[in-house]
Design an enzyme around this catalytic site. Structure first.
Site, PDB file in Angstrom:
ATOM      1  N   SER A 262       3.484   1.847   1.905  1.00 49.70           N
ATOM      2  CA  SER A 262       4.537   2.557   3.296  1.00 49.70           C
ATOM      3  C   SER A 262       6.020   2.839   2.824  1.00 49.70           C
ATOM      4  CB  SER A 262       4.551   1.516   4.368  1.00 49.70           C
ATOM      5  OG  SER A 262       4.994   0.281   3.871  1.00 49.70           O
TER       6      SER A 262
ATOM      7  N   CYS B 116       8.516 -10.125   4.338  1.00 48.09           N
ATOM      8  CA  CYS B 116       8.115 -10.136   5.927  1.00 48.09           C
ATOM      9  C   CYS B 116       7.929 -11.572   6.324  1.00 48.09           C
ATOM     10  CB  CYS B 116       7.003  -9.073   5.885  1.00 48.09           C
ATOM     11  SG  CYS B 116       5.711  -9.564   4.876  1.00 48.09           S
TER      12      CYS B 116
ATOM     13  N   PRO C  31       0.861  -1.300  -0.001  1.00 44.68           N
ATOM     14  CA  PRO C  31       0.263  -0.118  -0.128  1.00 44.68           C
ATOM     15  C   PRO C  31       0.998   1.385  -0.010  1.00 44.68           C
ATOM     16  CG  PRO C  31      -0.171  -0.717   2.200  1.00 44.68           C
ATOM     17  CD  PRO C  31       0.941  -1.986   1.294  1.00 44.68           C
TER      18      PRO C  31
ATOM     19  N   GLU D 142       2.807  -1.641  -8.848  1.00 43.00           N
ATOM     20  CA  GLU D 142       1.860  -3.031  -8.129  1.00 43.00           C
ATOM     21  C   GLU D 142       1.114  -3.684  -9.163  1.00 43.00           C
ATOM     22  OE1 GLU D 142       1.586  -3.958  -4.910  1.00 43.00           O
ATOM     23  OE2 GLU D 142      -0.022  -5.163  -5.672  1.00 43.00           O
TER      24      GLU D 142
END
Ligand code: SAM
Length: 476
Positions: free
Chosen positions: A130, A247, A128, A149
């Site tokens: 960040s 992540c 999104p 994206e």
């Protein structure tokens, strides 16, 4: 304690097999079940860290610095009745809600002299946003940042975040990031590939993150990551720097992906050690110099970060220019752009930076380096929509106001809290303390822009885009 966090046995066995000897599985499980500390990043495109801290402390915000990001803070608030996303400071883009460990990749990208703020950069998997907004802030809106994206719905969120944060140097694209090595070889000075991953590091935020976890799905996504990394490597200029991050925790999606690039092009690049990136970074550093952040080390989400420098070109069998449709914009002729810029400066005391382009009833401000990629890539949006034109003139946009309004020295109205609330609820306001003006006006609260309005007598007519109108629990 998040007792419902789903940590299946086969996942825990897999993790136990790769957990470094000096770390404990019990602490890993305990930290996965502990709620995350809230963290935010100050958006220095709009406010300095010192000014932000001075503004928020009296409101009972306790801000504890994140050691690896000058603009990052863990946050606790005395009064949590207003959701963080509804505070005036969030609505006007003064900060971004971002998990602390997710600030690491951009810190790593900029902690090296090759990454220039006026360069051509790529954020290959951006939504999104960040890290896109973090990069744009470090670039100070200079140069150009291509933010790509693949998911259409996430592209919209990315766009909204860029606008809220006053980002003007981004060109947004909508492709499988595999295309960059093929279409734009050796184009970017620096690249962030924050890859799609299995998200094993995110259980503290999403207790169901591991619902569909399996070795097979990890292997599948690792193959995608290898393809994306190889393509990004081709798109990097010799001398450029690339950060690969996820992540997730599994070696397959992290160390093994880096190794696959090494196996192919090992003599053309080297990985940097990130052991000195910040004090205590060595606690998360692997023998190869990557940061493998287990959630218990810094009490954060799990993360992986690797940084490489490309020393020389490699043969690129991928190269094949992309097909482009007709480019719908034309540079705005000087006889149109010069008076418009003069008028904006006369009315607001700010001069928009960049190149003006037009298409049908729109005028856009493109980033400084746009011409380097013009004709090579199809963009979803480029820079900032400055104005919409109509028969007798033009109307400046909300996004222009959010990017330039804080710097305006005139042509703004400062609302009190009651009027600011009304304004964010989509209503017109009658600011009592201000003399009425004429024409378009930037609407601010405590020095920061909420949007645009228009004077009609002593009333400011609300020009907030409908999708931004809030109906309850607005800022205190
Ligand atoms: N960098 C983002 C941030 O900090 O806000 C988070 C990115 S998230 C880890 C990975 C993103 O990659 C997702 O938004 C996902 O939709 C997108 N994605 C998935 N497959 C992709 C592909 N093949 N090419 C580009 N993006 C992809």
């Amino acid at each position: 304690m998040h007792d419902n966090t789903y940590l299946p046995d086969h996942f825990l066995r897999h993790i136990a097999a790769i957990m470094p000897a000096h770390l404990s599985m019990d602490e890993f499980v305990a930290s996965c079940r502990r709620p995350l500390r809230r963290s935010i990043r100050v958006n220095t495109l709009k406010i300095s860290v010192a000014a932000f801290v001075a503004r928020m402390q009296p409101l009972g915000w306790q801000l504890d610095p994140v050691p690896w990001c000058d603009t990052g803070f863990w946050l606790s608030r005395e009064d949590e009745s207003v959701p963080l996303g509804n505070t005036a400071e969030h609505l006007s883009g003064l900060f971004y809600i971002q998990e602390a460990s997710s600030m690491l990749p951009v810190t790593a990208l900029f902690a090296c002299e090759q990454t220039r703020r006026d360069g051509m950069l790529l954020d290959a998997a951006a939504a999104p946003g960040s890290k896109t907004t973090q990069i744009a802030a470090l670039m100070e809106n200079q140069g150009m940042l291509v933010a790509n994206e693949y998911s259409s719905s996430r592209l919209k969120v990315l766009s909204a975040n860029l606008q809220r944060c006053g980002v003007t140097n981004v060109g947004m694209t909508h492709f499988d990031a595999k295309v960059f090595g093929q279409w734009l070889p050796e184009t970017f000075d620096a690249i962030l590939l924050d890859a799609p991953c299995s998200g094993e590091g995110t259980v503290r935020k999403d207790e169901d993150a591991l619902r569909n976890w399996s070795i097979e799905s990890i292997d599948e996504i690792a193959a995608v990551q290898q393809g994306l990394l190889e393509s990004a490597f081709h798109a990097l200029k010799p001398g450029g720097v690339l950060v690969y991050s996820t992540c997730t925790l599994s070696l397959q999606e992290n160390q093994a992906v880096c190794q696959s690039l090494q196996d192919k092009f090992g003599d053309a690049f080297s990985f940097d050690s990130l052991a000195d990136l910040f004090p205590a970074a060595e606690k998360a550093c692997t023998p190869e110099g990557y940061l493998h952040v287990w959630p218990q080390i810094f009490d954060s989400e799990g993360f992986f970060v690797a940084r490489l420098r490309k020393q020389h070109s490699v043969p690129n069998t991928m190269f094949k220019p992309g097909k482009l449709g007709k480019f719908p914009f034309l540079p705005l002729p000087a006889k149109e752009s010069a008076p418009m810029l003069r008028e904006i400066e006369a009315a607001f005391g700010v001069v928009p930076q960049g190149n003006l382009f037009g298409r049908s009833e729109e005028i856009w401000l493109f980033p400084q380096l746009f011409e380097q990629v013009q004709g090579k890539l199809r963009f979803d949006r480029i820079g900032l929509k400055l104005a919409e034109t109509f028969k007798k003139g033009y109307r400046l946009t909300h996004e222009w106001a959010l990017a330039y309004g804080d710097g305006a020295s005139k042509g703004f109205v400062e609302l009190d809290i009651a009027d600011a609330r009304e304004f964010m609820m989509g209503r017109d306001v009658w600011p009592e303390q201000e003399a009425a003006g004429t024409g378009e006006v930037i609407v601010r609260y405590q020095g920061h822009t909420l949007g645009m309005g228009k004077w009609v007598g002593s009333r400011v007519k609300n020009a907030l885009p409908r999708e931004l109108v809030r109906d309850n629990n607005l800022f205190v």
